[in-house]
Write an enzyme that holds these catalytic residues in place. Structure first.
Site, PDB file in Angstrom:
ATOM      1  N   GLY A  11      -1.001   6.577  -0.702  1.00 27.48           N
ATOM      2  CA  GLY A  11      -1.804   5.794   0.235  1.00 27.48           C
ATOM      3  C   GLY A  11      -1.719   6.260   1.676  1.00 27.48           C
ATOM      4  O   GLY A  11      -2.735   6.444   2.347  1.00 27.48           O
ATOM      5  N   GLY A  56       1.507   5.734  -6.719  1.00 23.72           N
ATOM      6  CA  GLY A  56       2.534   5.607  -7.753  1.00 23.72           C
ATOM      7  C   GLY A  56       2.133   6.336  -9.028  1.00 23.72           C
ATOM      8  O   GLY A  56       2.962   7.013  -9.657  1.00 23.72           O
TER       9      GLY A  56
END
Ligand code: AMP
Length: 394
Positions: A353, A376
């Site tokens: 991100g 992730g």
């Protein structure tokens, strides 16, 4: 498993798990529609071939139905991007949702309400998955960013569609690019891993040691490594429990013939504050009362040289507290240097991100080879784990 490019969608209702987990402002307006735009190729493929589209997603971390997490806030953007009117139903299961699915005609788009309004979604509840699947003919998973979760809509649901399940185009792209980055030759391969905690990146670091030529460790994590090697890190963020792990990583790197590069110099702040006083020191000589918050200018120059000489670059995680201007130079500098190198033929993959947000803020997102939509999920893929969302399709 079916292939979205060859599947016959005519008069079929395609239930697509997308990732519309987009940021909203106080007025519930979408402030970054990258994730919505990313799903267009998949949606258009189904519509073009005479099918209809039922979209399901999560948004934020609601504890139950909460107005601020309603997916109705994305309808307007979705309509603008698709150029079509979008039907919305304020539930993702139950009579209303089923009725809306039944009424849906070829060429139409229906958006269901936030999946996480039901706790069953994250629990991977089989009954809930069954209700989601009702009224749909085919299942498409296009939500790479949640592919590392065995949730009802990302994984459990797939088995209910027999062979009528497939990856969407975001997923296919992600898998192709991540495989390319994973299988690239070690020679000339540089990975830059930043971020806050060694603990959350340790497995990926261990995996990358086997694959890459040079491993750059930046961000708060670097200070744990510097301290492990006897450096003075002042008040920098250090994970004391990981000092031994850091030593082991350095030893393993030597065995694998991988060079670990830690910052040479560091931009330090007195307080964790955007307006704090700053000074630059050697990264292993941060004074007491100061904390290392960015890589220094000398490090940036050296990294520029490494990046320019690389063939493959993988970047995940900011190398400083880039949210604060005084400590953002390292992260934005790396974004620029990766973009420049890509222009000269280097293959670059950026994910996570914060790194993606740094690229977007500098307007460089289209100047790297690939921007992963998963943080992730990308890390777990690189770690070599079989992601539940991918395994469920086949
Ligand atoms: P992660 O989610 O692990 O990739 O960590 C991202 C966060 O790490 C960002 O919010 C950064 O502000 C933070 N970060 C990066 N470098 C430092 C540092 N030197 N000290 C404290 N936080 C940092």
């Amino acid at each position: 498993m079916q292939d979205i490019t060859t599947f016959d969608f005519k008069n079929k209702k395609a239930l697509i798990r997308v990732d519309f987990n987009v940021p909203l402002n106080d007025k519930f307006e979408v402030t970054d529609d990258t994730r919505i735009k990313a799903t267009m190729p998949t949606i258009k493929e189904v519509l073009k071939k005479g099918g209809s589209v039922i979209l399901m997603s999560h948004l934020g971390r609601p504890k139950g139905p909460e107005e601020k997490f309603s997916l109705k806030h994305v309808v307007q953007n979705l309509e603008k991007i698709t150029g079509k009117s979008v039907k919305f139903v304020d539930d993702c299961i139950g009579d209303k949702a089923l009725e809306a699915k039944k009424k849906l005609k070829a060429g139409e788009i229906l958006l269901l309400e936030n999946l996480r309004f039901y706790g069953e979604e994250k629990k991977g509840d089989a009954e809930f998955a069954k209700k989601l699947a009702e009224g749909a003919d085919v299942y498409i998973n296009d939500a790479f960013a949640t592919a590392h979760r065995a949730h009802a809509s990302t994984s459990i649901i797939a088995a209910l569609f027999g062979d009528n399940k497939m990856f969407g185009k975001v997923m296919t792209n992600e898998i192709q690019h991540l495989d390319k980055a994973l299988n690239a030759s070690k020679k000339g391969y540089t990975a830059i891993i930043g971020g806050a905690k060694v603990s959350s990146k340790i497995i990926v670091i261990e995996q990358l040691l086997k694959k890459v030529d040079k491993l750059v460790i930046g961000g708060a994590m670097a200070y744990t490594f510097i301290k492990a090697q006897g450096g003075q890190v002042g008040n920098s963020m250090v994970e004391e429990d990981y000092l031994d792990t850091a030593k082991k990583v350095i030893a393993a790197a030597k065995e694998n013939g991988t060079e670990v590069i830690l910052p040479y110099d560091s931009v330090n702040g007195k307080e964790f504050d955007a307006n704090t006083e700053t000074e630059v020191t050697a990264a292993d000589q941060v004074k007491d009362g100061w904390m290392g918050m960015d890589i220094g200018p000398e490090t940036l120059v050296k990294l520029g040289d490494i990046i320019a000489k690389s063939k493959t670059i993988l970047w995940n995680g900011p190398v400083g507290v880039f949210e604060m201007k005084k400590f953002s130079r390292g992260t934005f500098g790396i974004a620029q240097m990766i973009a420049d190198a890509t222009g000269k033929g280097v293959y670059s993959l950026v994910g996570g991100g914060d790194s993606v947000s740094a690229l977007n803020k500098s307007g460089l997102a289209d100047q790297v080879s690939y921007v992963s939509t998963g943080g992730g999920a990308m890390l777990e893929y690189i770690e070599g784990k079989k992601l539940p969302g991918i395994a469920a399709i086949g």
